[in-house]
Design a protein around this motif. Sequence first.
Motif, short mmCIF file in Angstrom:
data_model
loop_
_atom_site.label_atom_id
_atom_site.label_comp_id
_atom_site.label_asym_id
_atom_site.label_seq_id
_atom_site.Cartn_x
_atom_site.Cartn_y
_atom_site.Cartn_z
N SER A 190 105.31 123.65 12.35
CA SER A 190 104.16 122.78 12.60
C SER A 190 104.06 122.40 14.07
O SER A 190 102.96 122.16 14.59
N THR A 191 105.19 122.35 14.76
CA THR A 191 105.16 122.03 16.20
C THR A 191 104.55 123.17 17.00
O THR A 191 103.75 122.93 17.92
N ALA A 192 104.90 124.40 16.66
CA ALA A 192 104.31 125.55 17.35
C ALA A 192 102.81 125.62 17.08
O ALA A 192 102.02 125.88 18.00
N LEU B 129 100.77 111.48 28.79
CA LEU B 129 100.02 112.12 27.71
C LEU B 129 99.91 111.20 26.50
O LEU B 129 98.85 111.10 25.88
N LEU B 130 101.00 110.52 26.17
CA LEU B 130 100.98 109.60 25.03
C LEU B 130 100.08 108.40 25.30
O LEU B 130 99.36 107.93 24.41
N ASP C 86 111.66 117.62 22.08
CA ASP C 86 112.64 118.64 21.68
C ASP C 86 112.98 118.42 20.22
O ASP C 86 113.60 117.40 19.86
N ASN C 87 112.64 119.37 19.35
CA ASN C 87 112.92 119.21 17.93
C ASN C 87 114.40 119.30 17.60
O ASN C 87 114.81 118.84 16.53
N SER C 88 115.20 119.87 18.47
CA SER C 88 116.64 119.89 18.20
C SER C 88 117.18 118.46 18.18
O SER C 88 117.94 118.09 17.28
N CYS C 89 116.77 117.64 19.15
CA CYS C 89 117.17 116.24 19.16
C CYS C 89 116.58 115.50 17.95
O CYS C 89 117.27 114.69 17.31
N LEU C 90 115.32 115.77 17.67
CA LEU C 90 114.66 115.07 16.56
C LEU C 90 115.27 115.45 15.21
O LEU C 90 115.34 114.61 14.30
N LEU D 228 108.77 112.60 15.21
CA LEU D 228 107.63 113.51 15.30
C LEU D 228 107.55 114.07 16.71
O LEU D 228 107.66 113.34 17.70
N HIS D 229 107.35 115.38 16.79
CA HIS D 229 107.26 116.02 18.10
C HIS D 229 105.97 115.61 18.80
O HIS D 229 104.92 115.44 18.17
N LEU D 230 106.06 115.47 20.10
CA LEU D 230 104.92 115.05 20.90
C LEU D 230 103.71 115.96 20.70
O LEU D 230 102.57 115.49 20.67
N ALA D 231 103.93 117.26 20.55
CA ALA D 231 102.81 118.20 20.37
C ALA D 231 102.00 117.87 19.11
O ALA D 231 100.78 118.02 19.09
#
Length: 251
Positions: A17-19, A159-160, A215-219, A236-239
Motif C-alpha cells: 500500500s505504501t508503494a 509535507l505533513l 521507513d516501514n521497517s521502523c514502523l 502509517l507511512h507518510l506516503a
Amino acid sequence: MRVALFPTCVNDAVHPSTAIATVTVLERLGVQVDFPFEQTCCGQPQYNTGYRRATEPLVRRTAEAFDGYDHVVSPSGSCVAMIRDHYPRIGARAAAEGRGDDLAGRAGSLAGRVREFTEFLVDVLGVTDVGAYFPHTVTYHPSCHGLRALGLGDRPRRLLEAVEGLDLVELPGAEECCGFGGTFAVKNPDVSAAMGADKIRNAESTGARVLCGADNSCLLHLDGMLRRRGSGLRPLHLAEILASTEEEPWS
C-alpha cells in the motif's frame, strides 16, 4: 523526465500500500512512473551483516535495472542511504580487488540519481502541498537513515504541515532511534525492545491517533509492539497520508 519507482523489499512484500500510495501522489502531480521488473533487493541486509562480496551482484543488478532513468524514487530512507552511501564504496572496492571495473561507475551513476520520496517531492518537484486530506492528529518519527544519513531535515514535516485537516504534534525524543536498526533488532532483541518501548511511550504521550514515519521497517517494529500493548496508536507511512483524500484511508 523519466522516473522509476524503487519500492524496496519491505514495501513490496509486506506494505505494498505504501508503494501504491507513492505512485498515487506522483501521478497526481503529473509524474509518469515506471516500475522496472528487473529490480530485486538492493543488498542492504547482506552488506549490513558483513557479506560485502555477496552484495556486489545485487549492486550490479539494481544499477542495471534503473539504467537510463533520470530519477529513481523510493519511499524508504534506509534503502536510499544504502545506494547513495554504500554503493560507490562497494564498487570502488570491487574495482580495487580486480572484480569488475565497471561496477564503480554503475554504482556511482545510480547513487547520483536515487531520491527518497520526500526529497523528490520537495527538492525536484518543488512542492509541499500535494492535495492531501487527513483530518487526524499525527506525530512524526524521523528514522535514523533519513535523519542522519540522508539529512532529510524538515522536508517530511513540511509535507505533513501542508495536509488539509492534519494536526501535527511534536514527538518527544524524536531524534532517538526506535531500536529496529535492521539486523540489530535480531542480534540485540532486548535492547531493541527497550528502545522501541521508549519510542512508543513518547508517541502515546502526544495523544496522536497516528504515528507517521517514512521507513516501514521502523514502523513494522513499532507496530508489533503497539499491537502487543493493545494500543490505539496507528503507525502509517507518510506516503499513505499524502495519498489520502478521505477520512479513513486505511479502512
